[in-house]
Write a protein that holds these residues in place. Structure first.
Motif, PDB file in Angstrom:
ATOM      1  N   ALA A 157       0.860  -1.180   0.000  1.00 50.94           N
ATOM      2  CA  ALA A 157       0.000   0.000   0.000  1.00 50.94           C
ATOM      3  C   ALA A 157       0.897   1.230   0.000  1.00 50.94           C
ATOM      4  CB  ALA A 157      -0.913   0.015   1.221  1.00 50.94           C
ATOM      5  N   PRO A 158       0.468   2.326  -0.637  1.00 49.44           N
ATOM      6  CA  PRO A 158       1.268   3.560  -0.578  1.00 49.44           C
ATOM      7  C   PRO A 158       1.190   4.164   0.810  1.00 49.44           C
ATOM      8  CG  PRO A 158      -0.799   3.957  -1.725  1.00 49.44           C
ATOM      9  CD  PRO A 158      -0.747   2.486  -1.458  1.00 49.44           C
ATOM     10  N   SER A 159       2.298   4.804   1.229  1.00 49.32           N
ATOM     11  CA  SER A 159       2.367   5.401   2.558  1.00 49.32           C
ATOM     12  C   SER A 159       2.454   6.921   2.454  1.00 49.32           C
ATOM     13  CB  SER A 159       3.579   4.859   3.321  1.00 49.32           C
ATOM     14  OG  SER A 159       3.796   5.591   4.510  1.00 49.32           O
ATOM     15  N   LYS A 160       1.442   7.618   2.938  1.00 49.88           N
ATOM     16  CA  LYS A 160       1.480   9.082   2.939  1.00 49.88           C
ATOM     17  C   LYS A 160       2.535   9.597   3.913  1.00 49.88           C
ATOM     18  CE  LYS A 160      -3.226  10.195   1.493  1.00 49.88           C
ATOM     19  NZ  LYS A 160      -4.492  10.866   1.842  1.00 49.88           N
ATOM     20  N   ARG A 161       2.695   8.905   5.009  1.00 48.79           N
ATOM     21  CA  ARG A 161       3.625   9.374   6.030  1.00 48.79           C
ATOM     22  C   ARG A 161       5.068   9.285   5.553  1.00 48.79           C
ATOM     23  NH1 ARG A 161       6.444   6.928  10.022  1.00 48.79           N
ATOM     24  NH2 ARG A 161       5.516   4.905   9.550  1.00 48.79           N
ATOM     25  N   LYS A 162       5.418   8.236   4.816  1.00 50.96           N
ATOM     26  CA  LYS A 162       6.801   8.028   4.397  1.00 50.96           C
ATOM     27  C   LYS A 162       7.130   8.708   3.074  1.00 50.96           C
ATOM     28  CE  LYS A 162       7.641   3.648   6.786  1.00 50.96           C
ATOM     29  NZ  LYS A 162       8.121   2.244   6.628  1.00 50.96           N
ATOM     30  N   SER A 163       6.127   9.028   2.276  1.00 52.68           N
ATOM     31  CA  SER A 163       6.384   9.612   0.959  1.00 52.68           C
ATOM     32  C   SER A 163       6.890  11.044   1.103  1.00 52.68           C
ATOM     33  CB  SER A 163       5.108   9.594   0.106  1.00 52.68           C
ATOM     34  OG  SER A 163       4.690   8.248  -0.117  1.00 52.68           O
ATOM     35  N   PRO A 164       7.838  11.464   0.267  1.00 51.81           N
ATOM     36  CA  PRO A 164       8.456  12.786   0.417  1.00 51.81           C
ATOM     37  C   PRO A 164       7.544  13.946   0.071  1.00 51.81           C
ATOM     38  CG  PRO A 164       9.241  11.716  -1.576  1.00 51.81           C
ATOM     39  CD  PRO A 164       8.435  10.696  -0.834  1.00 51.81           C
TER      40      PRO A 164
END
Length: 585
Positions: free
Chosen positions: A540-547
């Motif tokens: 799943a994509p991570s909003k917290r980890k994405s730059p």
């Protein structure tokens, strides 16, 4: 030594056009532009001015590092082509004066191709060789330390020249960092002062500045557009200002370098801005990064300042992990990639982008909406996914997106991310919401208009922030389905998108991508995505980890949770009988 009677731009152009297979398409475009300009009547090429700059460079500019340290710079033919274009093309201004045509010169080459010394040449020439009086030259980079990488070679070039070193005063800051270089002189009894000023990251205003030349170094890592915009706007009083931009490709799609590169490429392709010149050494589309011929093609100083053994060793490291590969592609092949730790290659994602999704053709078609409201103080996205098919019955997913963002602080957000939200709003890709928050009524209105225009089968939403809107839509009889952003829910649409991303289709006889969008923000959001996996290796994509923001990608995946079920390949009529025989034999 420079022969003042030779047109070196012609020599390079003839060499390129006679050996096109050895040069990137981007360089061929620059050569064709030069040849087309020679046919024009409103501008002309001044060989004397072009060669005067080359002569000065080879006379006064010296290497400051490595085995050639202290020796005069001998320009390669491609470097002469770059400079002769800048200084050779002339026109008449409104006062009838002869002035140079090109005011912004963009040079993008991989590392170790002599880019730093090429940036030094026009600065030193502007300081001493052009005969200008009282000029200010600015050296700018992402910060003061980075600017030193450009300033120190300039200083050393001057100090290593017997003819120039006694003419200047060099001012240093802490740790002997170059702050400024002053050249005071007297002419006809009048005192003048030319100066080179190295800018710090805090020195961003344009008050009091009147730049003659601005050197912008390594813009691929610069997140701020402040100095770029301020210094260029401060040149308005100059009759012959010049901006030199030197960089390699980078790994940040929101950096200033991407914005400048995109404009420069557009100028190369369309020849619609005479004030710009670009020389870009990058691979052609569909390149093989393992092909040594590609390495030679994009490194003009291959075998001179670019060591083939070094490239081979860097390549071995690049094959071992994605971080090293991103480094190799950006630094040694001049390919823009997204963050090494993000999931998708930017080149692959950009294939999705088409000029226009024909709204008339989409009218009445089936679609599924995905809604990701995120925080109401920033970006929100509605993704409309249209499952369609090509000539052979294979699925094509057309993606129409609308982004919503508060108008408050929009200029600062544009600068931080290098995303032109207001320009995209004018093109119909973004809705600007008055005030400090996203207006849910405007999101609701967009959904209702889409519901009337298309056959909206379903609205998928993240349950975290969409409760009030979902209640309104359900009261209207629209089917609404929760899709939480967990790997157990997102892995299937994620995997299907990956497969579609690598495929092509034939539509009306033309090759098209299997996923198509006309909204560049979808590419931006997807390129930022980092992923998380659970114990079962589901993604799943991570909003917290994405730059940076990934809201558009999340909204797309939420909708694709349903559209992937609507995109089973269609069996075309002429093959149907064979299909039945295969099943029931």
């Amino acid at each position: 030594m420079i022969d003042l009677n030779i047109n070196y731009a012609d020599l390079f152009a003839n060499k390129v056009m006679s050996n096109k297979e050895d040069y990137p398409d981007s360089v061929i475009l620059a050569v064709k532009r030069y040849q087309n300009w020679k046919k024009r009547k409103d501008i002309w090429f001044d060989l004397e001015k072009a060669n005067a700059m080359l002569y000065f460079t080879e006379t006064f500019v010296r290497h400051c590092k490595g085995e050639w340290a202290g020796k005069p710079l001998e320009l390669e033919l491609w470097q002469k082509f770059f400079f002769t274009n800048i200084y050779g093309w002339q026109k008449h201004n409104e006062k009838g004066q002869s002035v140079r045509v090109i005011r912004t010169a963009f040079l993008e080459v991989p590392k170790k191709n002599g880019k730093t010394l090429m940036a030094t040449s026009p600065v030193v020439y502007g300081m001493f060789g052009e005969g200008k009086k009282g000029v200010d030259i600015y050296v700018s980079a992402t910060n003061f330390d980075q600017a030193q990488e450009a300033a120190k070679p300039i200083k050393l070039t001057i100090e290593n020249s017997p003819d120039l070193k006694d003419l200047v005063k060099v001012y240093h800051g802490k740790e002997q960092k170059v702050k400024s270089i002053i050249y005071p002189f007297v002419e006809d009894g009048i005192n003048y002062q030319n100066q080179i000023i190295v800018l710090s990251k805090d020195n961003e205003g344009n008050e009091g500045k009147n730049p003659y030349i601005c050197l912008f170094d390594e813009v691929h890592v610069n997140k701020s557009t402040e100095q770029w915009n301020n210094l260029r706007s401060a040149q308005i009083a100059q009759t012959e200002s010049l901006n030199i931009v030197t960089t390699t490709a980078g790994k940040d799609p929101s950096a200033l370098g991407v914005q400048i590169y995109t404009y420069a490429k557009d100028v190369l392709e369309n020849d619609d801005d005479d004030s710009w010149f670009a020389l870009i050494y990058e691979p052609n589309k569909g390149y093989d990064w393992e092909d040594r011929k590609v390495w030679r093609m994009v490194n003009p100083n291959y075998g001179i300042t670019v060591n083939s053994d070094f490239l081979e060793n860097a390549f071995k490291e690049a094959k071992k992990n994605s971080f090293n590969k991103a480094e190799f592609l950006s630094k040694h092949l001049d390919v823009y990639v997204n963050y090494a730790e993000t999931y998708f290659d930017l080149d692959t994602l950009e294939k999705m982008l088409i000029n226009n999704l024909n709204d008339e053709e989409l009218e009445g078609m089936d679609c599924v909406a995905g809604v990701d409201l995120s925080r109401r103080t920033d970006l929100t996205c509605v993704s409309l996914n249209f499952p369609t098919f090509d000539d052979e019955g294979n699925p094509i997913l057309k993606v129409k997106q609308m982004y919503f963002i508060p108008e408050f602080g929009i200029e600062e957000k544009e600068k931080q991310r290098n995303v032109p939200y207001r320009e995209l709003a004018e093109k119909g890709f973004v809705t600007l919401c008055p005030g400090k928050t996203v207006d849910e009524d405007m999101v609701d209105q967009y959904i209702l208009e889409a519901y009337e225009k298309y056959n909206m089968l379903q609205i998928n939403y993240d349950p975290a922030l969409a409760a009030k809107l979902v209640e309104r839509w359900e009261m209207l009889g629209i089917s609404c389905v929760e899709v939480p952003q967990y790997p157990t829910h997102m892995n299937e649409p994620f995997d299907d998108f990956e497969m579609l991303l690598l495929q092509e289709r034939k539509l009306n006889g033309k090759v098209v991508p299997a996923v198509a969008t006309d909204n560049p923000l979808f590419v931006f959001c997807t390129s930022n995505a980092k992923i998380i996996t659970n114990i079962n290796n589901l993604k799943a994509p991570s909003k917290r980890k994405s730059p940076e923001h990934i809201d558009g990608f999340v909204a797309f995946l939420i909708a694709h949770k349903e559209t992937l079920n609507l995109m089973e390949p269609i069996i075309v009529d002429e093959a149907f009988d064979d299909y039945l025989k295969e099943i029931y034999r």
